[in-house]
Design a protein around this motif. Structure first.
Motif: not given
Ligand code: GUN
Ligand code: ZN
Length: 433
Positions: A160-162, A196-207
């Motif tokens: 997983l990643g983004g 394939g086996r990939a999962h996308y993750v919405v990734t705002p670093r932090f506020a």
């Protein structure tokens, strides 16, 4: 996936629920002379060696891992791919560490070739340490996400990643905008999620590094793709919290910022969750959001002590992770050891059975992936780790007096690291040898 069927023989350990205590033998299955039949990247059968061997086709290859333990592969729920060269950087606490080491290192990922080189080393490290799935922050450059998922695909790993979304309070070369982060994340999500086996993750670093407009864009993406995960950081460090509340004066508290943009839910992974108030705990529980414990990072950056019992009593779901490069080791065994000590300081007892449940099925459930990974159940993906509790002289000497599975597991988590990992399988394929 490796299509040739094979049998792995060894001592099998797999959990079905979180162990309630040292004597909760219903929580797990342990088979002394066990075997797994692997076929088409999946576990086709799991049981006593004699039974599994009888069901397999004549001539099926047998890989004998005795006397070692075979477990579901380890799952790391929070790690930073572009921080492979940040690990072990001497800094003050979080915000200085980010500015002095982390942002400069992440800027190099504008170059796709750099991302590709680091991706190879990053996956080599995961495999060496027995980690078969991780959820990673890539850099803010879309090319780093491509490098990350391309290398996972080559190795057949479920990852997983983004793209990290960040549009302020960082060097200009690392910043996107609310609009470009939305557009780039959406394009990457469409390209990779479910490939394939990939999962996308919405990734705002932090506020701190996202404008309200950018967090709004992250919320829009989540509403458009409700099966996607979201990951960010929260309540890690006192200066971080104070600055966040200055930037978002209308929010009730730190979690209120993310709550206000619709970022919470059962697929939301919130790194750290150290300094939580009662309102935040209630909202975490109501939304099913996951608190991710990063012990080596929390100790290294002097952030504070994760209150596992407090979170769980409040009904909050929890996971455990390395957080490399704020974290200081890729090993989920080292991570358990440090996590155990963080809880010891708070008089919270963590049993080794609960530990090994946490880094396998527990983390799989935190990622809502328990139907695919985290157990040895037939029909699930053949992601496995083979462990040797006598890998070093120190371990072997201690093992001379170990009398139970629990004692062996405690030796592994207290003294083990990559040297204890004999083999790592992803989708049935041996990746170390
Ligand atoms: N908060 C925002 N970014 C980061 C990061 O890269 N590491 C850690 N530990 N905390 C963060
Ligand atoms: Zn982190």
């Amino acid at each position: 996936a490796d299509m040739t069927p094979k049998i792995l023989r060894g001592r099998l350990l797999s959990f079905s629920t979180a162990p309630k205590g040292p004597d909760d033998t219903d929580a797990y299955s342990y088979i002394e002379d066990g075997a797994l039949l692997l076929r088409g990247g999946k576990i086709a059968a799991c049981g006593e060696f004699a039974d599994v061997a009888a069901t397999a086709d004549e001539g099926t290859a047998i890989i004998d891992h005795r006397p070692h333990l075979i477990l579901p592969g380890f799952i790391d729920t929070h790690i930073h791919f572009p921080q492979a060269q940040v690990i072990a950087s001497w800094a003050d606490q979080l915000l200085d560490w980010l500015n002095d080491y982390t942002f400069p290192a992440e800027m190099k990922f504008a170059d796709k070739a750099h991302g590709e080189r680091i991706a190879k080393a990053f996956y080599d490290a995961l495999v060496a340490h027995g980690t078969t799935t991780a959820s990673a922050y890539c850099s803010s450059h879309p090319a780093s996400v491509d490098a990350y998922f391309e290398e996972a695909e080559r190795r057949g790993m479920l990852m997983l990643g983004g793209k990290t979304m960040m549009d302020r309070n960082a060097p200009a070369d690392l910043c996107d905008t609310a609009q470009s982060a939305y557009d780039d994340s959406k394009a990457l999500l469409k390209k990779w999620n479910g490939r394939g086996r990939a999962h996308y993750v919405v990734t705002p670093r932090f506020a701190i590094t996202s404008t309200p407009g950018q967090l709004e864009a992250a919320g829009t993406l989540l509403r458009e793709y409700p099966d996607c995960h979201l990951q960010t950081h929260i309540n890690e460090n006192h200066n971080e919290i104070a600055y966040t509340l200055e930037l978002y004066p209308e929010a009730a508290d730190y979690l209120g910022v993310y709550e206000g943009f619709g970022l919470l839910g059962r697929k939301t992974l919130l790194g750290h969750c150290i300094h939580m108030n009662d309102r935040e705990l209630g909202v975490m529980r109501e939304t099913g959001s996951v608190a991710v414990f990063c012990p080596t990072s929390n100790l290294f950056l002097g952030s504070g002590l994760f209150n596992k019992a407090g979170l769980e009593q409040a009904g909050v779901r929890t996971a455990i992770a390395t957080d490399v490069g704020g974290g200081t080791n890729y090993s989920m065994l080292r991570t358990l050891d440090e996590g155990y000590k963080v809880l010891q300081l708070q008089r919270q007892r963590l049993h080794p059975l609960a530990c090994f449940h946490w880094i396998t099925l527990g983390n799989a459930e935190a990622l809502s992936l328990q139907d695919r990974i985290g157990t040895l159940e037939p029909g699930t993906d053949a992601d496995l780790v083979v462990l040797d509790a006598r890998a070093t002289q120190t371990m072997a000497l201690r093992m001379e007096t170990a009398e139970s599975l629990s004692e062996e597991l405690f030796v592994l988590q207290t003294l083990g690291d990559d040297r204890a990992v004999v083999e790592t399988y992803a989708a049935g394929k041996a990746l170390k040898s």
